[in-house]
Write an enzyme that holds these catalytic residues in place. Structure first.
Site, PDB file in Angstrom:
ATOM      1  N   ALA A 198       5.137  -4.982  14.036  1.00  0.00           N
ATOM      2  CA  ALA A 198       4.978  -6.301  13.424  1.00  0.00           C
ATOM      3  C   ALA A 198       5.246  -6.228  11.923  1.00  0.00           C
ATOM      4  O   ALA A 198       4.599  -6.867  11.116  1.00  0.00           O
ATOM      5  CB  ALA A 198       3.609  -6.907  13.717  1.00  0.00           C
TER       6      ALA A 198
ATOM      7  N   GLU B  93      -6.811  -9.912  11.732  1.00  0.00           N
ATOM      8  CA  GLU B  93      -5.379  -9.873  11.454  1.00  0.00           C
ATOM      9  C   GLU B  93      -4.961 -11.319  11.248  1.00  0.00           C
ATOM     10  O   GLU B  93      -4.598 -12.016  12.186  1.00  0.00           O
ATOM     11  CB  GLU B  93      -4.625  -9.192  12.585  1.00  0.00           C
TER      12      GLU B  93
ATOM     13  N   ARG C 268      18.489   1.363   2.393  1.00  0.00           N
ATOM     14  CA  ARG C 268      18.635   0.666   1.108  1.00  0.00           C
ATOM     15  C   ARG C 268      17.565  -0.404   0.914  1.00  0.00           C
ATOM     16  O   ARG C 268      17.513  -1.043  -0.133  1.00  0.00           O
ATOM     17  CB  ARG C 268      20.028   0.041   1.000  1.00  0.00           C
TER      18      ARG C 268
ATOM     19  N   HIS D 293      -1.266  -1.046  11.866  1.00  0.00           N
ATOM     20  CA  HIS D 293      -0.346  -0.467  12.854  1.00  0.00           C
ATOM     21  C   HIS D 293       1.092  -0.355  12.329  1.00  0.00           C
ATOM     22  O   HIS D 293       1.976  -1.109  12.678  1.00  0.00           O
ATOM     23  CB  HIS D 293      -0.411  -1.176  14.204  1.00  0.00           C
TER      24      HIS D 293
ATOM     25  N   ASP E 112      -3.706  -0.209  20.630  1.00  0.00           N
ATOM     26  CA  ASP E 112      -3.302  -1.606  20.742  1.00  0.00           C
ATOM     27  C   ASP E 112      -3.621  -2.022  22.175  1.00  0.00           C
ATOM     28  O   ASP E 112      -2.841  -2.672  22.847  1.00  0.00           O
ATOM     29  CB  ASP E 112      -1.818  -1.778  20.422  1.00  0.00           C
TER      30      ASP E 112
ATOM     31  N   GLY F 135       1.359  -5.362  23.526  1.00  0.00           N
ATOM     32  CA  GLY F 135       0.244  -4.446  23.311  1.00  0.00           C
ATOM     33  C   GLY F 135       0.460  -3.175  24.107  1.00  0.00           C
ATOM     34  O   GLY F 135       1.571  -2.847  24.498  1.00  0.00           O
TER      35      GLY F 135
ATOM     36  N   LEU G 261       7.249  -6.812  23.103  1.00  0.00           N
ATOM     37  CA  LEU G 261       6.037  -6.001  23.120  1.00  0.00           C
ATOM     38  C   LEU G 261       4.826  -6.852  22.767  1.00  0.00           C
ATOM     39  O   LEU G 261       4.858  -7.633  21.817  1.00  0.00           O
ATOM     40  CB  LEU G 261       6.178  -4.852  22.119  1.00  0.00           C
TER      41      LEU G 261
END
Length: 195
Positions: free
Chosen positions: A93, A2, A100, A89, A147, A182, A180
């Site tokens: 993130a 990542e 819109r 995920h 996660d 994990g 957050l």
């Protein structure tokens, strides 16, 4: 992997310092030094390197994922057109969904060429959002993922991980500032929660 070409404002549990100093050429040289080792790389489509790195990764047989991003729908569509085929995920993130400005998450969810990872745990996704994902895709092209952290599966209540002090808060793992970080559950627990 990542990163390293993700949005530094959407690093989640990672340390943003690890993103600095990478060039497309340097990253590709690193991958070429270990052929076949890296199978998936998450890219933020809004990064200036995206249009160069996505085709180069696809050419090397690496699956390109969209994630850790603030990308809008047009940037996400461009990344998919260049060969991105996975969403890291979904909704987590990522920039928010708005009626819109649907953003990367809905773009990935609606394009069936993209396999959609999602974390079946209500700290990451509200149960209604999980139902939305599963019903919209009719169970196809979905990849439930964990996660998980060292606090999962009976781990300690708190620890320092990757230089960040984290603690369990229900089934989630959060930083000291409440963001957050994990999950405190295993993938099996997540799948049972999804049922």
């Amino acid at each position: 992997l990542e990163g390293p070409f993700i949005n530094p404002e959407k690093v989640g549990g990672m340390n943003a310092r690890g993103l600095a100093g990478w060039s497309v050429e340097g990253f590709l040289a690193f991958l070429d030094g270990y052929p076949g080792l890296v199978k998936v790389v998450t890219i933020a489509p809004e990064r200036p390197e995206a249009e160069r790195i996505i085709p180069a990764l696809v050419e090397r047989g690496v699956v390109v994922a969209i994630g850790h991003t603030q990308a809008g729908e047009e940037e996400a569509m461009r990344a998919i057109a260049l060969g991105a085929r996975l969403a890291t995920h979904l909704f987590n993130a990522m920039g928010p969904f708005h009626h819109r400005a649907p953003g990367a998450a809905l773009t990935c969810l609606l394009d069936t060429r993209v396999v959609v990872e999602f974390i079946p745990e209500k700290g990451h996704l509200h149960p209604l959002v999980q139902q939305f994902i599963v019903k919209l895709r009719k169970g196809e092209g979905l990849l439930p993922v964990s996660d998980g952290t060292p606090l999962s599966a009976g781990g300690p209540e708190e620890t320092v991980w990757m230089g960040v002090k984290v603690a369990k808060q229900g089934r989630a793992v959060v930083r000291e500032d409440g963001r957050l970080f994990g999950s405190a559950i295993t993938l099996l627990e997540g799948l049972l929660f999804l049922d």
